[in-house]
Scaffold this motif. Structure first.
Motif, PDB file in Angstrom:
ATOM      1  N   GLN A 138       3.346  -2.356 -10.082  1.00  0.00           N
ATOM      2  CA  GLN A 138       4.245  -1.214 -10.194  1.00  0.00           C
ATOM      3  C   GLN A 138       4.033  -0.239  -9.036  1.00  0.00           C
ATOM      4  O   GLN A 138       4.983   0.246  -8.424  1.00  0.00           O
ATOM      5  N   ALA A 139       2.781   0.046  -8.713  1.00  0.00           N
ATOM      6  CA  ALA A 139       2.479   1.041  -7.683  1.00  0.00           C
ATOM      7  C   ALA A 139       2.984   0.627  -6.309  1.00  0.00           C
ATOM      8  O   ALA A 139       3.510   1.447  -5.550  1.00  0.00           O
ATOM      9  N   VAL A 140       2.845  -0.656  -5.947  1.00  0.00           N
ATOM     10  CA  VAL A 140       3.215  -1.091  -4.591  1.00  0.00           C
ATOM     11  C   VAL A 140       4.724  -1.069  -4.367  1.00  0.00           C
ATOM     12  O   VAL A 140       5.176  -1.220  -3.225  1.00  0.00           O
ATOM     13  N   THR A 141       5.500  -0.859  -5.433  1.00  0.00           N
ATOM     14  CA  THR A 141       6.955  -0.808  -5.293  1.00  0.00           C
ATOM     15  C   THR A 141       7.388   0.209  -4.248  1.00  0.00           C
ATOM     16  O   THR A 141       8.343  -0.023  -3.498  1.00  0.00           O
ATOM     17  N   ALA A 142       6.690   1.344  -4.175  1.00  0.00           N
ATOM     18  CA  ALA A 142       7.097   2.418  -3.275  1.00  0.00           C
ATOM     19  C   ALA A 142       6.302   2.451  -1.977  1.00  0.00           C
ATOM     20  O   ALA A 142       6.486   3.358  -1.168  1.00  0.00           O
ATOM     21  N   ALA A 143       5.413   1.485  -1.759  1.00  0.00           N
ATOM     22  CA  ALA A 143       4.598   1.491  -0.543  1.00  0.00           C
ATOM     23  C   ALA A 143       5.458   1.207   0.686  1.00  0.00           C
ATOM     24  O   ALA A 143       6.395   0.410   0.643  1.00  0.00           O
ATOM     25  N   GLY A 144       5.138   1.874   1.788  1.00  0.00           N
ATOM     26  CA  GLY A 144       5.878   1.683   3.022  1.00  0.00           C
ATOM     27  C   GLY A 144       5.587   0.341   3.664  1.00  0.00           C
ATOM     28  O   GLY A 144       4.547  -0.272   3.422  1.00  0.00           O
ATOM     29  N   LEU A 149       3.668   3.703  10.664  1.00  0.00           N
ATOM     30  CA  LEU A 149       3.130   4.736   9.772  1.00  0.00           C
ATOM     31  C   LEU A 149       2.130   4.071   8.828  1.00  0.00           C
ATOM     32  O   LEU A 149       2.388   3.908   7.629  1.00  0.00           O
ATOM     33  N   PRO A 150       0.967   3.654   9.351  1.00  0.00           N
ATOM     34  CA  PRO A 150       0.029   2.856   8.551  1.00  0.00           C
ATOM     35  C   PRO A 150      -0.448   3.532   7.276  1.00  0.00           C
ATOM     36  O   PRO A 150      -0.717   2.859   6.278  1.00  0.00           O
ATOM     37  N   VAL A 151      -0.560   4.867   7.278  1.00  0.00           N
ATOM     38  CA  VAL A 151      -1.026   5.571   6.077  1.00  0.00           C
ATOM     39  C   VAL A 151      -0.099   5.303   4.893  1.00  0.00           C
ATOM     40  O   VAL A 151      -0.545   5.200   3.746  1.00  0.00           O
ATOM     41  N   LEU A 152       1.195   5.172   5.170  1.00  0.00           N
ATOM     42  CA  LEU A 152       2.172   4.971   4.098  1.00  0.00           C
ATOM     43  C   LEU A 152       2.285   3.512   3.662  1.00  0.00           C
ATOM     44  O   LEU A 152       3.021   3.219   2.724  1.00  0.00           O
ATOM     45  N   THR A 153       1.571   2.606   4.338  1.00  0.00           N
ATOM     46  CA  THR A 153       1.575   1.196   3.915  1.00  0.00           C
ATOM     47  C   THR A 153       0.465   0.917   2.900  1.00  0.00           C
ATOM     48  O   THR A 153       0.259  -0.235   2.523  1.00  0.00           O
ATOM     49  N   GLY A 154      -0.223   1.961   2.478  1.00  0.00           N
ATOM     50  CA  GLY A 154      -1.320   1.783   1.542  1.00  0.00           C
ATOM     51  C   GLY A 154      -1.028   2.338   0.167  1.00  0.00           C
ATOM     52  O   GLY A 154      -0.035   3.044  -0.058  1.00  0.00           O
ATOM     53  N   VAL A 155      -1.890   2.002  -0.767  1.00  0.00           N
ATOM     54  CA  VAL A 155      -1.880   2.566  -2.120  1.00  0.00           C
ATOM     55  C   VAL A 155      -3.139   3.412  -2.259  1.00  0.00           C
ATOM     56  O   VAL A 155      -4.250   2.932  -2.004  1.00  0.00           O
ATOM     57  N   ARG A 156      -2.956   4.655  -2.620  1.00  0.00           N
ATOM     58  CA  ARG A 156      -4.113   5.533  -2.798  1.00  0.00           C
ATOM     59  C   ARG A 156      -4.641   5.375  -4.219  1.00  0.00           C
ATOM     60  O   ARG A 156      -3.907   5.576  -5.202  1.00  0.00           O
ATOM     61  N   ILE A 157      -5.911   5.000  -4.312  1.00  0.00           N
ATOM     62  CA  ILE A 157      -6.588   4.897  -5.603  1.00  0.00           C
ATOM     63  C   ILE A 157      -7.432   6.147  -5.792  1.00  0.00           C
ATOM     64  O   ILE A 157      -8.302   6.440  -4.972  1.00  0.00           O
ATOM     65  N   SER A 189     -16.139  10.928  -8.738  1.00  0.00           N
ATOM     66  CA  SER A 189     -14.814  11.275  -8.230  1.00  0.00           C
ATOM     67  C   SER A 189     -14.636  10.517  -6.920  1.00  0.00           C
ATOM     68  O   SER A 189     -15.311  10.815  -5.926  1.00  0.00           O
ATOM     69  N   LEU A 190     -13.759   9.517  -6.927  1.00  0.00           N
ATOM     70  CA  LEU A 190     -13.608   8.629  -5.778  1.00  0.00           C
ATOM     71  C   LEU A 190     -12.157   8.549  -5.347  1.00  0.00           C
ATOM     72  O   LEU A 190     -11.244   8.761  -6.146  1.00  0.00           O
ATOM     73  N   ALA A 191     -11.944   8.234  -4.079  1.00  0.00           N
ATOM     74  CA  ALA A 191     -10.593   8.020  -3.563  1.00  0.00           C
ATOM     75  C   ALA A 191     -10.653   6.969  -2.469  1.00  0.00           C
ATOM     76  O   ALA A 191     -11.607   6.919  -1.688  1.00  0.00           O
ATOM     77  N   ALA A 192      -9.628   6.121  -2.418  1.00  0.00           N
ATOM     78  CA  ALA A 192      -9.568   5.059  -1.406  1.00  0.00           C
ATOM     79  C   ALA A 192      -8.118   4.756  -1.102  1.00  0.00           C
ATOM     80  O   ALA A 192      -7.291   4.684  -2.006  1.00  0.00           O
ATOM     81  N   LEU A 193      -7.814   4.582   0.184  1.00  0.00           N
ATOM     82  CA  LEU A 193      -6.470   4.208   0.606  1.00  0.00           C
ATOM     83  C   LEU A 193      -6.501   2.747   1.027  1.00  0.00           C
ATOM     84  O   LEU A 193      -7.032   2.397   2.079  1.00  0.00           O
ATOM     85  N   VAL A 194      -5.939   1.878   0.186  1.00  0.00           N
ATOM     86  CA  VAL A 194      -6.071   0.430   0.332  1.00  0.00           C
ATOM     87  C   VAL A 194      -4.764  -0.166   0.844  1.00  0.00           C
ATOM     88  O   VAL A 194      -3.687   0.181   0.338  1.00  0.00           O
ATOM     89  N   PRO A 195      -4.805  -1.062   1.836  1.00  0.00           N
ATOM     90  CA  PRO A 195      -3.577  -1.724   2.280  1.00  0.00           C
ATOM     91  C   PRO A 195      -2.839  -2.341   1.093  1.00  0.00           C
ATOM     92  O   PRO A 195      -3.429  -3.098   0.315  1.00  0.00           O
ATOM     93  N   THR A 237     -13.054  -8.270   0.209  1.00  0.00           N
ATOM     94  CA  THR A 237     -13.273  -6.904   0.690  1.00  0.00           C
ATOM     95  C   THR A 237     -12.211  -6.591   1.737  1.00  0.00           C
ATOM     96  O   THR A 237     -11.666  -7.499   2.372  1.00  0.00           O
ATOM     97  N   THR A 238     -11.922  -5.315   1.912  1.00  0.00           N
ATOM     98  CA  THR A 238     -11.015  -4.907   2.981  1.00  0.00           C
ATOM     99  C   THR A 238     -11.382  -3.505   3.428  1.00  0.00           C
ATOM    100  O   THR A 238     -11.881  -2.695   2.634  1.00  0.00           O
ATOM    101  N   ARG A 239     -11.161  -3.235   4.698  1.00  0.00           N
ATOM    102  CA  ARG A 239     -11.392  -1.899   5.218  1.00  0.00           C
ATOM    103  C   ARG A 239     -10.310  -0.959   4.690  1.00  0.00           C
ATOM    104  O   ARG A 239      -9.135  -1.331   4.579  1.00  0.00           O
TER     105      ARG A 239
END
Length: 374
Positions: A138-144, A149-157, A189-195, A237-239
């Motif tokens: 569901q979340a990746v539906t709106a991913a760029g 614009l690489p930041v917008l190609t990710g999903v923020r967890i 409290s964690l955050a990650a921007l994953v491709p 794993t992924t960067r």
């Protein structure tokens, strides 16, 4: 190295490990799949300095060792083999495999030139694999999809205790999914921007409990996922993506002046039909009037379409329009039979969510309106 393995088990593991191999590797060895036979059984690995994949499976080992061969070629061969055991034998610089009456010989690559896989960070927590896969889809539906614009190609967890949020946007729409998980540290409290592509490909192939590991130590973020697929253990794993993800939560309005509750499938079918005559890059118009939604579109003077859908509309009447493809993608990602379309005003975004959705697995899809043709 010499071993025997079941064809279906091996083919599944090869396909999983080879799925992230680069199409144009920066070095020839990065197109390779590393096969290791030892005390842990059979281990297949791939790594392109960004994403790694590791698949473990059982096999009848006769001689231990390791070898590096073309991953895509091996995957193609395994996929075409009959459903019989496969025998592998490393003979000099060639890896020979036999399956039924078929014989193949693959040129090996220098194992010593292959990079070491990154170390998986300590586990951050565990999530149900089926629920996680649903949330990610569901979340990746709106991913760029624009690599400029690489930041917008990710999903923020985003993780706060036992709550996990998934957010994605391409500037024209926004998805937000909530779910629960079991953290190792309930105060974390964690955050990650994953491709988005890596996250999607990984989530839909893992089952059972999925262990997630997040680390940003040393300034280079990495996330790891571990679970089961088929008959073996899978780990990837992924960067993490660099850059500041936009602060999008504030885009969701606190209140709505118009809300329409509609049959999801009926609305999907109607949008598809009406959009057939829409000119390229033009909106499908939606008029919320009384107890129905009237959809209109046209292609100049050549064709027009109008169709009404029954709806339970509360609040003011309004007229707006949306990119039909984006609207359909959002609707298709919704669970349940009915959806709520909520508005503040015609020129502001619509918020779509399943009617009666639980806060524990809430999915919201925000879509910007398009200018209507006069």
């Amino acid at each position: 190295m010499k071993f025997r393995v079941e064809r279906d088990v091996f083919a599944d593991a090869v396909a999983w490990a080879a799925r992230s191999l680069p199409v144009r590797p920066s070095a020839p060895v990065l197109a390779g799949l590393l096969i290791e036979a030892g005390d842990e059984g059979l281990v297949l690995s791939s790594f392109d300095y960004e994403t790694s994949a590791r698949a473990e499976l059982s096999a009848d080992l006769e001689v231990s060792g390791k070898v590096l061969v073309s991953g895509r070629l091996l995957a193609d061969i395994c996929r075409s083999l009959p459903h019989k055991p496969i025998d592998f034998d490393l003979n000099g610089a060639k890896l020979e495999l036999k399956c039924g009456s078929g014989r193949f010989s693959l040129q090996t690559m220098p194992v010593e030139d292959y990079p070491s896989l990154p170390t998986v960070p300590p586990a951050s927590g565990v999530v149900n694999g089926e629920e996680f896969a649903s949330a990610v889809s569901q979340a990746v539906t709106a991913a760029g999809r624009d690599d400029m614009l690489p930041v917008l190609t990710g999903v923020r967890i985003e993780i706060e205790g036992d709550r996990m949020s998934l957010l994605a946007t391409d500037r024209f729409r926004l998805s937000h999914r909530e779910l629960t998980w079991t953290p190792n540290d309930t105060t974390a409290s964690l955050a990650a921007l994953v491709p988005a592509k890596v996250l999607s490909d990984t989530a839909k192939t893992l089952s059972g409990d999925v262990t997630i590991s997040i680390s940003s130590a040393g300034g280079e973020g990495i996330i790891g996922f571990e679970g089961r697929s088929g008959d073996g253990l899978r780990r990837t794993t992924t960067r993490l993506l660099d850059g500041e993800f936009p602060k999008v939560r504030s885009l969701f309005p606190a209140e709505h002046l118009t809300v329409a509750t509609i049959s999801k499938q009926e609305l999907i079918d109607t949008v598809k039909r009406v959009a057939l005559v829409a000119e390229r890059n033009t909106a499908v118009q939606l008029r919320f009037v009384g107890d129905e939604v009237i959809l209109d579109s046209q292609s100049g003077d050549e064709a027009q379409a109008t169709e009404a859908v029954s709806a339970d509309v509360t609040g003011d009447d309004l007229v707006t329009g949306f990119n039909p493809e984006y609207l359909l993608q959002g609707l298709s990602a919704m669970a349940g039979d009915k959806v709520d379309l909520s508005f503040t005003q015609p020129t502001k975004p619509v918020v779509i969510q399943a009617t009666g959705a639980s806060e524990n697995n809430l999915f919201r899809y925000l879509l910007m309106p398009r200018r209507l043709l006069s």
